[in-house]
Design an enzyme around this catalytic site. Structure first.
Site, short mmCIF file in Angstrom:
data_model
loop_
_atom_site.label_atom_id
_atom_site.label_comp_id
_atom_site.label_asym_id
_atom_site.label_seq_id
_atom_site.Cartn_x
_atom_site.Cartn_y
_atom_site.Cartn_z
N ILE A 1 0.81 -1.22 0.00
CA ILE A 1 0.00 0.00 0.00
C ILE A 1 0.84 1.27 0.00
O ILE A 1 0.30 2.36 -0.07
CB ILE A 1 -0.98 0.04 1.20
CG1 ILE A 1 -0.23 -0.17 2.52
CG2 ILE A 1 -2.10 -0.95 1.02
CD1 ILE A 1 -1.11 0.04 3.73
N GLY A 2 2.13 1.13 0.09
CA GLY A 2 2.94 2.35 0.09
C GLY A 2 4.40 2.05 -0.18
O GLY A 2 4.89 0.96 0.12
N GLY B 1 8.09 4.19 0.21
CA GLY B 1 8.82 5.40 0.57
C GLY B 1 10.26 5.28 0.12
O GLY B 1 10.62 4.36 -0.61
N ASP C 1 9.53 15.78 10.30
CA ASP C 1 9.24 15.44 8.90
C ASP C 1 7.74 15.54 8.62
O ASP C 1 7.15 14.68 7.95
CB ASP C 1 9.76 14.03 8.58
CG ASP C 1 9.96 13.81 7.09
OD1 ASP C 1 9.99 14.81 6.34
OD2 ASP C 1 10.08 12.65 6.67
N ASP D 1 5.12 8.13 10.29
CA ASP D 1 6.51 8.16 9.82
C ASP D 1 7.42 8.97 10.77
O ASP D 1 7.78 10.12 10.49
CB ASP D 1 6.60 8.72 8.40
CG ASP D 1 7.98 8.48 7.80
OD1 ASP D 1 8.84 7.94 8.52
OD2 ASP D 1 8.22 8.85 6.65
N SER E 1 11.28 2.43 2.83
CA SER E 1 10.45 1.28 3.19
C SER E 1 9.36 0.99 2.19
O SER E 1 8.96 1.86 1.41
CB SER E 1 9.75 1.52 4.53
OG SER E 1 10.42 2.44 5.31
N1 LIG Z 1 0.16 2.98 8.91
C1 LIG Z 1 -0.05 3.11 7.59
N2 LIG Z 1 -1.26 2.87 7.07
C2 LIG Z 1 -1.48 3.01 5.74
N3 LIG Z 1 -0.55 3.41 4.86
C3 LIG Z 1 0.68 3.66 5.32
C4 LIG Z 1 1.00 3.54 6.71
N4 LIG Z 1 2.30 3.86 6.88
C5 LIG Z 1 2.77 4.18 5.67
N5 LIG Z 1 1.81 4.07 4.73
C6 LIG Z 1 1.94 4.34 3.29
O1 LIG Z 1 3.24 3.97 2.87
C7 LIG Z 1 3.94 5.10 2.33
C8 LIG Z 1 5.40 5.02 2.71
O2 LIG Z 1 5.50 5.02 4.12
P1 LIG Z 1 6.56 5.93 4.87
O3 LIG Z 1 6.41 7.34 4.39
O4 LIG Z 1 6.41 5.73 6.33
O5 LIG Z 1 7.91 5.28 4.33
P2 LIG Z 1 9.37 5.89 4.37
O6 LIG Z 1 10.26 5.01 3.54
O7 LIG Z 1 9.77 6.09 5.79
O8 LIG Z 1 9.09 7.27 3.66
P3 LIG Z 1 9.98 8.54 3.45
O9 LIG Z 1 10.43 8.41 2.05
O10 LIG Z 1 8.97 9.66 3.65
O11 LIG Z 1 11.05 8.56 4.47
C9 LIG Z 1 3.21 6.32 2.89
O12 LIG Z 1 3.31 7.43 2.06
C10 LIG Z 1 1.78 5.83 2.99
O13 LIG Z 1 1.11 5.96 1.76
#
Ligand SMILES: Nc1ncnc2c1ncn2[C@@H]1O[C@H](COP(=O)(O)OP(=O)(O)OP(=O)(O)O)[C@@H](O)[C@H]1O
Length: 468
Positions: free
Chosen positions: A215-216, A218, A331, A348, A221
């Site tokens: 679902i996501g 980043g 952030d 995050d 991650s």
């Molecule tokens: N608890 C959650 N429930 C639903 N979707 C989530 C959740 N946590 C993260 N996501 C989805 O996953 C995507 C990536 O998560 P996140 O931003 O935490 O990853 P990251 O790698 O730490 O990102 P960044 O590049 O901002 O450092 C988010 O933009 C969101 O769409």
């Protein structure tokens, strides 16, 4: 079993046993028999007797070991969660092409191919059914799991105990916890022990969760929607993009876990459940949210001012909460504000740090950072969160993404805002105040809670206009 597979398992087993022996040297001792078999005698507290390597290997290579474990569900049970997340007892539609059976418990002969299929296994399996029950070899298991060491556990108590020991997490002092003498004294004595933690263990992720979908994504991650097998609830699991083999990488990655664990749960902060290392990946189990504000549909602009204020107030509450715990987020941006059932949640915490500056600062997305942070002045960290909050809601009101350089970037940091057509002057002044160029002039989160502009109701606007 083919000799290659047996050899592979043997190596994994040896690693698990080695980990077990090293992590509990006081309780375990290894001896070598006259035949050359290595025995690990494990303390009585574990309920284990001495097991020879060959003996365990036989158990590991049996089909029993590879089959999905029974998660202590009653016979004749009804699955209570369908795949849309509706909790309706006894009203469950199985995925297409699969026929659920009623019986859950393995019966005599179930491994021989003449068995009732467990509902949970059928719903949660990633493999064709026949793979569970007939000719289920290590190679099939490898298709399903990252490696042989990630295969599901046996119902055999001895192996389960052995696995639990191999999974024991390292004890690490959490620098986010303030003035907790109990934690302070006990963890001061424990050195961080990252290397090898969780490397040679069975897959907790696969064992405890069924992956529904990604679902996501980043920068660090991937996030998956999962169903937890034992409680039937959906969660989000965030998995590091890469294997974290260096101590430094691991320390950085667990920053988020430690920050989340250090603050009490709050309605407007994404709830943290647990975290673990597996195959050098970090897994974080969190509350599943519906979406982030980044995914707001373009046609829904401009949002009503009332909706923005309602959302902003909830994030201010989250900020007041984390600042009162001596933490800052660093952030805040639309991507990191999630919505779940109409409630806004801050997520995050990968860049979270301590207000007192005792943990190094890693700046968040520069589009939302105030000038002082970009100039490495960290004396007013909580005011950086306030600036980012203002920039986030300014962007949402404007309807187009902020830039990380250029004229607009400079102007916003000098307190020069373009007018926002359709928004009231008090609202625009509020945003200006949040993004004041002088950090001391920005209000605190606690001040903002009493601001006259906020009405304290929920608003369904964002919920209706977010897409998944
Ligand atoms: N608890 C959650 N429930 C639903 N979707 C989530 C959740 N946590 C993260 N996501 C989805 O996953 C995507 C990536 O998560 P996140 O931003 O935490 O990853 P990251 O790698 O730490 O990102 P960044 O590049 O901002 O450092 C988010 O933009 C969101 O769409």
């Amino acid at each position: 079993m083919e000799s290659v597979e047996r050899l592979c398992l043997s190596q994994k087993l040896r690693q698990v046993c080695l980990d077990t022996a090293t992590t509990s040297a006081s309780a375990s001792a290894s001896t070598r028999s006259a035949e050359g078999n290595v025995y690990h005698s494990i303390s009585p507290a574990d309920g284990l007797t001495a097991i020879s390597e060959n003996e365990v290997l036989d158990m590991l290579s049996s089909q029993d070991f590879f089959c999905t474990p029974d998660f202590v569900t009653p016979t004749e049970q009804q699955i209570v969660v369908d795949f849309d997340g509706n909790k309706e007892k006894g009203n469950v539609s199985p995925p297409k092409g699969l026929t659920p059976m009623r019986s859950k418990r393995p019966r005599p002969g179930w491994l021989s191919g003449n068995h009732p299929h467990s509902e949970l296994e059928i719903y949660c399996s990633d493999l064709p059914l026949e793979a569970h029950f007939s000719s289920f070899s290590a190679s099939k298991c490898e298709q399903l799991y990252d490696d042989t060491a990630s295969c599901p556990s046996s119902t055999n108590a001895r192996l389960a105990a052995l696995r639990r020991r191999a999974l024991s997490p390292p004890c690490i002092k959490n620098p986010f916890l303030y003035n907790d003498p109990e934690i302070g004294t006990s963890t001061n004595k424990l050195r961080a022990k990252f290397q090898g933690a969780g490397t040679s263990c069975l897959s907790r992720y696969r064992e405890e969760f069924h992956e529904i979908q990604e679902i996501g994504l980043g920068n660090f991650s991937r996030v998956f929607k999962v169903l937890k097998r034992i409680d039937g609830c959906f969660y989000a699991i965030k998995r590091s993009l890469h294997q974290l083999r260096q101590d430094g990488q691991r320390r950085q990655a667990i920053n988020e876990v430690q920050a989340l664990a250090a603050i009490d749960s709050h309605e407007n902060v994404v709830r943290y459940h647990t975290a673990w290392f597996e195959n050098d990946y970090l897994y974080i189990q969190m509350e599943l949210c519906d979406n982030s504000l980044r995914s707001w549909k373009a046609e829904a602009y401009p949002p009503p001012e009332k909706s923005l204020l309602g959302g902003m107030l909830q994030i201010i509450k989250a900020l007041a909460h984390i600042h009162s715990h001596g933490l800052v987020h660093l952030d805040i941006k639309p991507d990191n504000i999630y919505v779940r059932k109409g409630i806004y949640k801050l997520g995050d915490f990968g860049r979270a740090t301590r207000l007192d500056g005792s943990i190094s600062v890693e700046e968040g997305d520069s589009r939302y950072m105030p000038l002082e942070i970009l100039n490495e002045d960290y004396s007013q960290l909580q005011k950086a969160d306030i600036f980012a909050l203002g920039a986030t809601f300014y962007e949402l009101a404007r309807g187009s993404p902020l830039t990380s350089s250029g004229t607009q970037f400079q102007a916003l940091r000098q307190g020069k805002h373009a007018l926002l057509p359709g928004f009231s002057l008090p609202f625009q002044n509020l945003l200006k105040g949040l993004m004041h160029p002088i950090s001391k002039m920005r209000p605190t989160a606690a001040d903002l809670l009493n601001h006259a502009l906020f009405n304290h109701g929920k608003d369904a606007y964002f919920v209706q206009h977010l897409k998944r």
